[in-house]
Design a protein around this motif. Structure first.
Motif, mmCIF file in Angstrom:
data_model
loop_
_atom_site.group_PDB
_atom_site.id
_atom_site.type_symbol
_atom_site.label_atom_id
_atom_site.label_comp_id
_atom_site.label_asym_id
_atom_site.label_seq_id
_atom_site.Cartn_x
_atom_site.Cartn_y
_atom_site.Cartn_z
ATOM 1 N N ALA A 230 -8.195 23.017 17.286
ATOM 2 C CA ALA A 230 -7.505 22.681 16.032
ATOM 3 C C ALA A 230 -7.277 23.966 15.243
ATOM 4 N N PHE B 33 -8.562 16.033 13.223
ATOM 5 C CA PHE B 33 -7.159 16.444 13.111
ATOM 6 C C PHE B 33 -6.469 16.284 14.450
ATOM 7 N N LEU C 210 0.848 -1.186 0.000
ATOM 8 C CA LEU C 210 0.000 0.000 0.000
ATOM 9 C C LEU C 210 0.888 1.243 0.000
ATOM 10 N N ASN C 211 0.654 2.102 -0.968
ATOM 11 C CA ASN C 211 1.391 3.362 -0.979
ATOM 12 C C ASN C 211 0.439 4.486 -0.614
ATOM 13 N N SER C 212 -0.011 4.473 0.607
ATOM 14 C CA SER C 212 -1.021 5.441 1.011
ATOM 15 C C SER C 212 -0.378 6.825 1.171
ATOM 16 N N PRO C 213 -1.193 7.878 1.076
ATOM 17 C CA PRO C 213 -0.659 9.217 1.350
ATOM 18 C C PRO C 213 -0.183 9.273 2.797
ATOM 19 N N PRO C 214 0.659 10.272 3.145
ATOM 20 C CA PRO C 214 1.152 10.345 4.532
ATOM 21 C C PRO C 214 -0.012 10.422 5.516
ATOM 22 N N LEU C 215 0.047 9.574 6.547
ATOM 23 C CA LEU C 215 -1.041 9.541 7.526
ATOM 24 C C LEU C 215 -0.624 10.331 8.762
ATOM 25 N N PRO C 216 -1.590 11.023 9.378
ATOM 26 C CA PRO C 216 -1.242 11.807 10.566
ATOM 27 C C PRO C 216 -0.794 10.913 11.718
ATOM 28 N N VAL C 217 0.170 11.402 12.481
ATOM 29 C CA VAL C 217 0.609 10.680 13.677
ATOM 30 C C VAL C 217 -0.459 10.926 14.747
ATOM 31 N N ARG C 218 -0.926 9.835 15.369
ATOM 32 C CA ARG C 218 -2.035 10.003 16.307
ATOM 33 C C ARG C 218 -1.794 9.182 17.575
ATOM 34 N N GLU D 121 -13.348 7.293 10.864
ATOM 35 C CA GLU D 121 -12.636 8.556 10.646
ATOM 36 C C GLU D 121 -11.801 8.368 9.383
ATOM 37 N N ALA E 280 -8.785 9.357 7.940
ATOM 38 C CA ALA E 280 -7.386 8.900 7.912
ATOM 39 C C ALA E 280 -7.263 7.499 8.518
ATOM 40 N N GLU E 281 -8.078 7.223 9.521
ATOM 41 C CA GLU E 281 -8.012 5.900 10.153
ATOM 42 C C GLU E 281 -8.556 4.816 9.226
ATOM 43 N N ILE F 65 -8.000 4.835 6.021
ATOM 44 C CA ILE F 65 -6.853 4.548 5.147
ATOM 45 C C ILE F 65 -5.841 3.661 5.889
ATOM 46 N N ARG F 66 -5.610 3.991 7.166
ATOM 47 C CA ARG F 66 -4.677 3.183 7.972
ATOM 48 C C ARG F 66 -5.170 1.739 8.067
ATOM 49 N N GLN G 227 -6.497 13.932 -0.549
ATOM 50 C CA GLN G 227 -5.598 12.827 -0.930
ATOM 51 C C GLN G 227 -6.127 11.488 -0.418
ATOM 52 N N MET G 228 -6.693 11.528 0.796
ATOM 53 C CA MET G 228 -7.198 10.287 1.403
ATOM 54 C C MET G 228 -8.364 9.754 0.567
ATOM 55 N N THR H 263 -8.069 2.675 -4.590
ATOM 56 C CA THR H 263 -7.572 1.436 -3.979
ATOM 57 C C THR H 263 -8.673 0.415 -3.699
ATOM 58 N N SER I 83 2.864 16.597 11.816
ATOM 59 C CA SER I 83 2.503 15.622 10.792
ATOM 60 C C SER I 83 1.435 16.211 9.874
ATOM 61 N N GLN I 84 1.150 15.490 8.797
ATOM 62 C CA GLN I 84 0.289 16.012 7.732
ATOM 63 C C GLN I 84 -1.053 15.330 7.703
ATOM 64 N N TYR I 85 -2.058 16.012 7.235
ATOM 65 C CA TYR I 85 -3.355 15.393 7.029
ATOM 66 C C TYR I 85 -4.022 16.097 5.846
ATOM 67 N N TYR J 144 -7.241 8.427 -2.748
ATOM 68 C CA TYR J 144 -6.551 7.145 -2.531
ATOM 69 C C TYR J 144 -7.564 6.018 -2.326
#
Lengths: 601, 196
Positions: A567, B100, A347-355, B75, B77-78, B80-81, B115-116, B123, B109-111, B119
């Protein structure tokens, strides 16, 4: 009757089926719900359930009950057993009368622990039998049977689940038969309860004999089983790894014999020899330490079996972290030298946020950390930390926890640091439950040895991280009975602390003043930051909003506090739904742009 | 019949409750069941993943990577994870909501939500996007996002039990005073994916 039970709940049901009469413990992930489930049933089932101040105390109280013939259970996490090690090591020599079962939960990964120590290893070190469940259903049966095993051998028995038994659910068969209350014979005075050196040497021989008794008992235990298969290669699997092995074999379409082990120490030798009879090569799959593998190597050598053993010593099976079906599938393929046909999905996913997990919105600890950081601004103060939610004070942007070692080590590590660096300010942070657990001896030590440090008790009126359990500072017991609470401030005064203050961390100005005084105090200062855990507060405070007219987008609220309710929006910070109205940001906003939601604008 | 479901989201979104409802419904339907959930160390605001396995041959509680039949993402981004858990051809039901984390606000970090989504479109073989949190708000509170997602899942007809059964178990589990809100949430989730 089937019930959907988490492993921890299943063990509580098992203990009830096994006739438990007394349960003690100290909370610790992933073990806590074993106790809380029993405490919830305590009144109905007429059992005694008490949270103890720490694991050593818990084990001793339970041992006392077992001395008098009661069936007792103690619950803790793996590192808790270190605290209870002193009574445990000698209790093995003394032995017990009523069945005594220690549920000690391991946490390979680790998910919520400071290390990955293996309780099976601890059990063999203490020369005590240990059971290792594969799933919640087996955990229930083991919890039930462990009392019988304990009484047969006259020894405490350890039941060691891991996170993937404790915190997974299964449709579990529960008995609704009423367990008859055991007659308790009472304590009988005799010299066998007093461990003089002369007794210790006699009992050591007895304890060594009991290893063979336990091994014999486990030869026919239903917790061990041979799943037949074909070929001259086999797999021995312990605990949860058994299911990973079975699923991996299924995925690989293989039918090879598997020996499931649920009694890792002492390992039943005849069963193992019978299994090895028709095999040339055997893979040992277990999480954490090579506890099975070491015993197998010894047995194969002693019995001169020409069997090739594979496992951790040739780095086929990792010693760190958790296993899962995917990893075990690769291990088995490696062992059998077969090519895996399926390719891993890339999987080449876009950068995911660190959580990472962080302090909740409105957490009073955030306010406490911020206040002491401000009070110590411009100094090179060291902030020592402890075990609890507040370890998360280490994260950006607070950076207010510089050390964390084990329960109670905030004050003591601080004392040591200050000895070597006397000119630095030392601020030790620990929670209310941790203060009672092992913080208190460190505080007395600091006062006696004339340390100069500030101790901040983050008193959020609960044991928060493990799921909000009671402790001696609260006006209720583990089963919700009213009790006189111990006052941390008065305890500190009684310990000889010269500066003791109690302050509400939500009141920024008052807290800052107290923090400054504490840091200036020549000696040990104790500040109790008292405010109930925000997760326990239902409503009450009004959320805050940002008045965009007044906001200069200076970023202070975001960059200094790291509150998850705030945020970055398109035009400056935005306060979201999770705001609890703790009011810290409003008190800090330099332009007064933060106001009550629905308030005057 | 075997079904493996992964639920991903952020701590505090009701992930555990959703997996328990799915599991209890399976057990009461007579199926063997396993779940694994993230419990403990301040899960709030952190990554959480629940796993539910139902039907014969459910071994351990952990679903091997690349083999889940369904991914419920609470959520964006989750979601996608969580895709690493999904089998080729598996079904994704994803909430459009973005949470966020502080690390993004702090610039650590980025969000990038667009893009998500692209993707996910490129996919996943079968995916359904809905604004479950907004629908939950419509039902009465954003806190019943999890029930909107269960309603959406139920409407696809891929669970081994029928919708009414799932709804009944949900009602058994939820406090009586929250029943109406949750029934509305369940219905809105169904409708979002074209259910009646």
């Amino acid at each position: 009757m089937k019930k959907l039970l988490m492993g921890n709940e299943a063990m509580a049901y098992g203990a009830i089926e096994g006739g438990v009469q007394v349960v003690t413990g100290y909370p610790g992930t992933p073990s806590s719900e074993v106790f809380t489930s029993l405490a919830a049933m305590a009144k109905e089932k007429k059992i005694v359930a008490q949270w103890s101040v720490n694991e050593k105390v818990a084990l001793e109280v339970a041992a006392g009950a077992a001395y008098a013939g009661a069936r007792a259970m103690v619950t803790m996490k793996q590192v808790g057993l270190n605290v209870a090690a002193d009574p445990l090591m000698t209790l093995a020599y003394i032995g017990i009368k009523g069945g005594l079962v220690l549920v000690v939960a391991d946490d390979p990964g680790p998910h919520s622990s400071q290390n990955e120590q293996d309780t099976r290893r601890f059990a063999s070190f203490a020369k005590l039998p240990v059971l290792d469940p594969a799933d919640p259903q087996e955990a229930l049966i083991m919890a039930r049977e462990a009392f019988e095993i304990s009484e047969k051998l006259g020894l405490p028995v350890l039941l060691r689940p891991t996170t993937r038994t404790c915190h997974v659910c299964q449709d579990v068969e529960v008995s609704d038969a009423i367990v008859p209350t055991q007659e308790v014979t009472g304590f009988e005075k005799n010299p066998g309860w007093v461990i003089f050196p002369s007794l210790a040497s006699k009992r050591h021989s007895w304890l060594n004999q009991q290893q063979d008794e336990a091994r014999q008992l486990f030869e026919s235990s239903s917790f061990n089983r041979i799943d037949p298969g074909t070929g001259r290669q086999g797999i021995i699997a312990g605990g949860v790894a058994y299911h990973y092995v079975k699923e991996a074999l299924d995925l690989l379409g293989l039918d090879i014999p598997v020996l499931k082990i649920g009694t890792p120490y002492p390992l039943p030798v005849n069963l193992v020899m019978k299994y090895l009879d028709k095999l040339d090569r055997v893979l040992v799959v277990e999480e954490q330490e090579p506890v099975l593998e070491d015993q197998l190597i010894q047995m194969v050598f002693q019995h001169r079996r020409p069997v090739i053993l594979r496992g951790k010593y040739n780095r086929l099976v990792p010693r760190e972290g958790e296993l899962d079906t995917g990893k075990v599938k690769e291990i088995i393929a490696n062992f059998l030298k077969i090519e895996l046909s399926d390719h891993k999905k890339v999987l080449n996913s876009p950068p995911l946020p660190v959580r990472p997990p962080i302090l909740c919105a409105g957490c009073p600890h955030r306010a406490s950390f911020y206040v002491f950081k401000q009070a110590a601004l411009g100094t090179d103060a060291i902030f020592t930390g402890d075990i609890g939610c507040y370890t998360l004070g280490n994260m950006a942007p607070l950076h207010a926890v510089d050390t964390c070692l084990c329960m109670g080590a905030s004050i003591t590590i601080g004392s040591g640091l200050q000895m070597v660096e006397p000119n630095k300010k030392i601020v030790a942070f620990l929670g209310d439950s941790t203060f009672f657990h092992t913080g208190l001896p460190g505080l007395i030590n600091a006062v006696h040895n004339q340390a100069k440090q500030t101790v901040v008790v983050l008193d959020n009126r609960t044991t928060a991280m493990t799921g909000h359990q009671s402790h001696p500072g609260l006006p209720r017991t583990a089963i919700g009975e009213p009790v006189e609470p111990l006052d941390i401030a008065r305890l500190a005064e009684a310990c000889g602390v010269g500066f003791v203050r109690v302050v509400d961390p939500y009141d920024y100005a008052a807290s800052l003043e107290v923090a400054r005084q504490a840091l200036a105090f020549e000696g040990v200062a104790v500040v109790v930051m008292r405010r109930e855990c925000v997760a326990l507060v239902k409503g009450g405070q009004t959320a805050r909003v940002i008045d965009s007219e007044k906001c200069l987008d200076c970023g202070l609220c975001i960059e200094e506090l790291g509150c998850p309710a705030i945020a970055r929006g398109e035009e400056g910070p935005v306060i979201g739904d999770t705001c609890t109205g703790c009011d810290l940001c409003r008190q800090l906003c330099p332009t007064g742009a933060i106001i009550e939601r629905g308030g005057a604008e | 019949m075997r079904l493996d479901i992964v639920i991903t989201g952020v701590g505090g979104q009701g992930n555990v409750l959703a997996s328990r409802i799915l599991a209890k419904a399976a057990m009461e339907w007579g199926l063997p069941v396993r779940t694994s959930e993230a419990i403990g160390m301040a899960q709030r605001e952190g990554v959480v993943m629940s796993q539910v396995r139902m039907g014969e041959g459910a071994y351990g509680a952990l679903i091997p990577d690349g083999s889940a039949d369904i991914l419920l993402g609470f959520e964006l981004a989750e979601t996608i994870r969580g895709l690493a858990k999904l089998k080729t051809g598996g079904v994704v039901i994803a909430n459009r909501q973005t949470i966020f984390p502080v690390s993004v606000s702090l610039g650590l970090s980025q969000y990038e939500p667009e893009q998500m989504i692209s993707y996910l479109e490129n996919t996943a073989a079968q995916y359904h996007l809905l604004d479950a949190t907004a629908l939950a708000g419509e039902a009465g509170t954003y806190k019943c996002t999890n029930i909107v997602m269960l309603g959406a899942l139920a409407s696809l007809g891929i669970l081994p039990y029928d919708e009414e059964h799932l709804k009944q178990v949900m009602l058994d589990v939820i406090p009586p005073k929250l029943r109406d809100i949750n029934l509305r949430a369940f219905a809105l989730g169904r409708q979002a994916l074209g259910g009646e």
